[in-house]
Motif scaffolding. Structure first.
Motif, mmCIF file in Angstrom:
data_model
loop_
_atom_site.group_PDB
_atom_site.id
_atom_site.type_symbol
_atom_site.label_atom_id
_atom_site.label_comp_id
_atom_site.label_asym_id
_atom_site.label_seq_id
_atom_site.Cartn_x
_atom_site.Cartn_y
_atom_site.Cartn_z
ATOM 1 N N ASP A 1 -5.801 -6.061 -3.190
ATOM 2 C CA ASP A 1 -6.262 -4.438 -2.577
ATOM 3 C C ASP A 1 -5.723 -3.030 -3.706
ATOM 4 O OD1 ASP A 1 -6.630 -3.616 0.082
ATOM 5 O OD2 ASP A 1 -4.522 -2.389 -0.781
ATOM 6 N N GLY B 1 0.009 1.746 -3.240
ATOM 7 C CA GLY B 1 -1.282 1.804 -3.630
ATOM 8 C C GLY B 1 -1.767 4.340 -3.116
ATOM 9 N N ARG C 1 0.719 -0.743 -0.215
ATOM 10 C CA ARG C 1 -0.156 -0.202 -0.350
ATOM 11 C C ARG C 1 1.143 1.324 0.181
ATOM 12 N NH1 ARG C 1 -4.622 -2.124 4.278
ATOM 13 N NH2 ARG C 1 -6.252 -2.507 2.645
ATOM 14 N N TYR D 1 -7.480 0.312 -4.647
ATOM 15 C CA TYR D 1 -6.653 1.563 -4.266
ATOM 16 C C TYR D 1 -6.669 2.410 -5.952
ATOM 17 C CZ TYR D 1 -4.537 2.031 -0.077
ATOM 18 O OH TYR D 1 -4.053 2.082 0.917
#
Length: 428
Positions: A123, A58, A54, A127
């Motif tokens: 995931d 992200g 992330r 994003y």
């Protein structure tokens, strides 16, 4: 994305967190103490790698591409390809756990490792959708994952009771949600394009990854070192008190993720400052409301949640409450830094927190025990937030001196200085 879209993005984070909590609870009810210990180690590693991705992909995506609107299929393929490469690099680290585990737990570790690529790429899709101003699609794929995984985990738990099978259902839900997300995105991962994307975005990507790694390393190391002066019971009390406030971690992270694209798109306008003020008020309200709830938590409820640890953890509620109050300006400053790409300031503030988190609790734990260590964590966050406020004020004053405002320009204009050239780089 609009105000409604912001709430959808926050709701998506809530669905993701609640479904993961339920998944862990189902696993805990099926596993023996030893199996759940191995699961906890593997799951903690997976979450650590998820956080690293992330930071690397992200946050970079939100910061550099939110102004671009909907990306084309090649852009989406590049981002997803970067996630595949990240998963490929991290997968061997979880497989090491399978190699080192005893025979009874090897299959469990292999299942957790097998889940990693699907969880990471899914995931990244979340994003991507939020970056493009389509948070409802992020909510949709997380909802699909929650329904499929929890339903199948429940059925398997009732019929077989095998921990590895329960984890397989969780990963299978992630894979199914990923397939739905790829259909919505209209793109497939391209590792070759992903390599180019990572190279083009190595700054700020590697900086964000370094900040994340430093903070997590300091938190992990200090807990192990605190076991020397406090013992395992003292560290357990600190972790239990932190658990009482853990929903705020989820809320703060969700708000930051939802508001960064809006701040990036409104940079240089009066809306920018209004969004920052709104974010500050929402984060402060959440910290205050949840803090009061925890402070007034009845002992029977606390004992139900924490068991025998409640007695020692309850005495630490006040310092942890104030710690999360100090997290309010820290969280808003970090969202501000990301939106204007003031990367040196974010690195300075987070490095200060990492160093203070490592030094202060150890020093005060030897002097005053567990309660003193809890206050030290609070002091570390407060000092880091104050350092961030002061550094921001100095930087803003310097920027205004170097770039005098033109008549009629926005008061938020100085924040754009670090971004000159960044927009073009994001569009290339």
């Amino acid at each position: 994305m609009g105000r409604f879209g912001r709430y959808v993005a926050i709701g998506d984070q809530a669905v993701s967190s609640i479904s993961n909590f339920v998944a862990v609870a189902i696993t805990a009810n099926v596993a023996t103490a030893g199996e759940f210990g191995h699961f906890s180690l593997g799951y903690a590693g997976l979450l650590l790698f998820l956080g690293a991705q992330r930071a690397l992909i992200g946050e970079t995506l939100l910061v550099r591409y939110s102004t671009a609107g909907v990306l084309d299929s090649k852009g989406r393929s590049a981002v997803l390809g970067a996630s595949v490469l990240t998963a490929a690099a991290l997968l061997p680290l979880l497989l090491v756990g399978a190699v080192l585990a005893d025979e009874s737990s090897k299959l469990l570790w292999l299942m957790i490792a097998g889940c990693l690529p699907f969880v990471l790429v899914q995931d990244t899709l979340r994003y991507l959708f939020i970056c493009e101003g389509r948070p409802w699609q992020a909510l949709w794929i997380d909802g699909v994952w929650a329904v499929v995984s929890i339903a199948s985990m429940g059925i398997v738990a009732l019929n077989t009771g095998s921990v590895w099978a329960v984890v397989l259902c969780w990963g299978g839900g992630a894979a199914f949600a990923l397939a739905v997300g790829l259909l919505l995105a209209g793109a497939l991962p391209s590792p070759r394009a992903g390599r180019s994307w990572l190279r083009a975005n190595r700054n700020p990507g590697w900086r964000y990854l370094g900040e994340f790694s430093a903070l997590n390393a300091s938190n992990l190391v200090v807990l192990y070192l605190l076991a020397i002066p406090l013992g395992a019971a003292g560290v357990g009390a600190l972790r239990a008190a932190q658990l009482l406030f853990s929903p705020l971690n989820t809320a703060f992270s969700a708000i930051k993720m939802a508001v960064i694209p809006e701040l990036v798109r409104s940079r240089g306008t009066t809306l920018f400052r209004r969004r920052l003020i709104e974010t500050l008020m929402v984060v402060a309200a959440l910290a205050g409301i949840w803090g009061v709830v925890v402070m007034l938590l009845p002992a029977p409820v606390g004992s139900l949640l924490l068991g025998d640890t409640w007695h020692s953890a309850s005495e630490l509620r006040l310092p942890y409450f104030l710690q999360y109050v100090a997290m309010v300006p820290y969280t808003v400053l970090l969202a501000y830094y990301r939106s204007v790409q003031a990367n040196r300031l974010s690195t300075f503030m987070r490095a200060a927190l990492a160093l203070l988190t490592l030094a202060l609790p150890l020093a005060l734990a030897y002097a005053g025990g567990t309660r003193a260590a809890a206050w030290a964590f609070t002091l570390a966050v407060a000092v880091a937030a104050v350092a961030g406020v002061v550094a921001t004020a100095v930087w803003t004053r310097k920027t205004r001196t170097e770039t005098p405002e033109q008549p009629g320009s926005s008061s938020a204009r100085p924040a754009e200085t670090p971004l000159r050239g960044a927009g073009a780089a994001a569009r290339r």
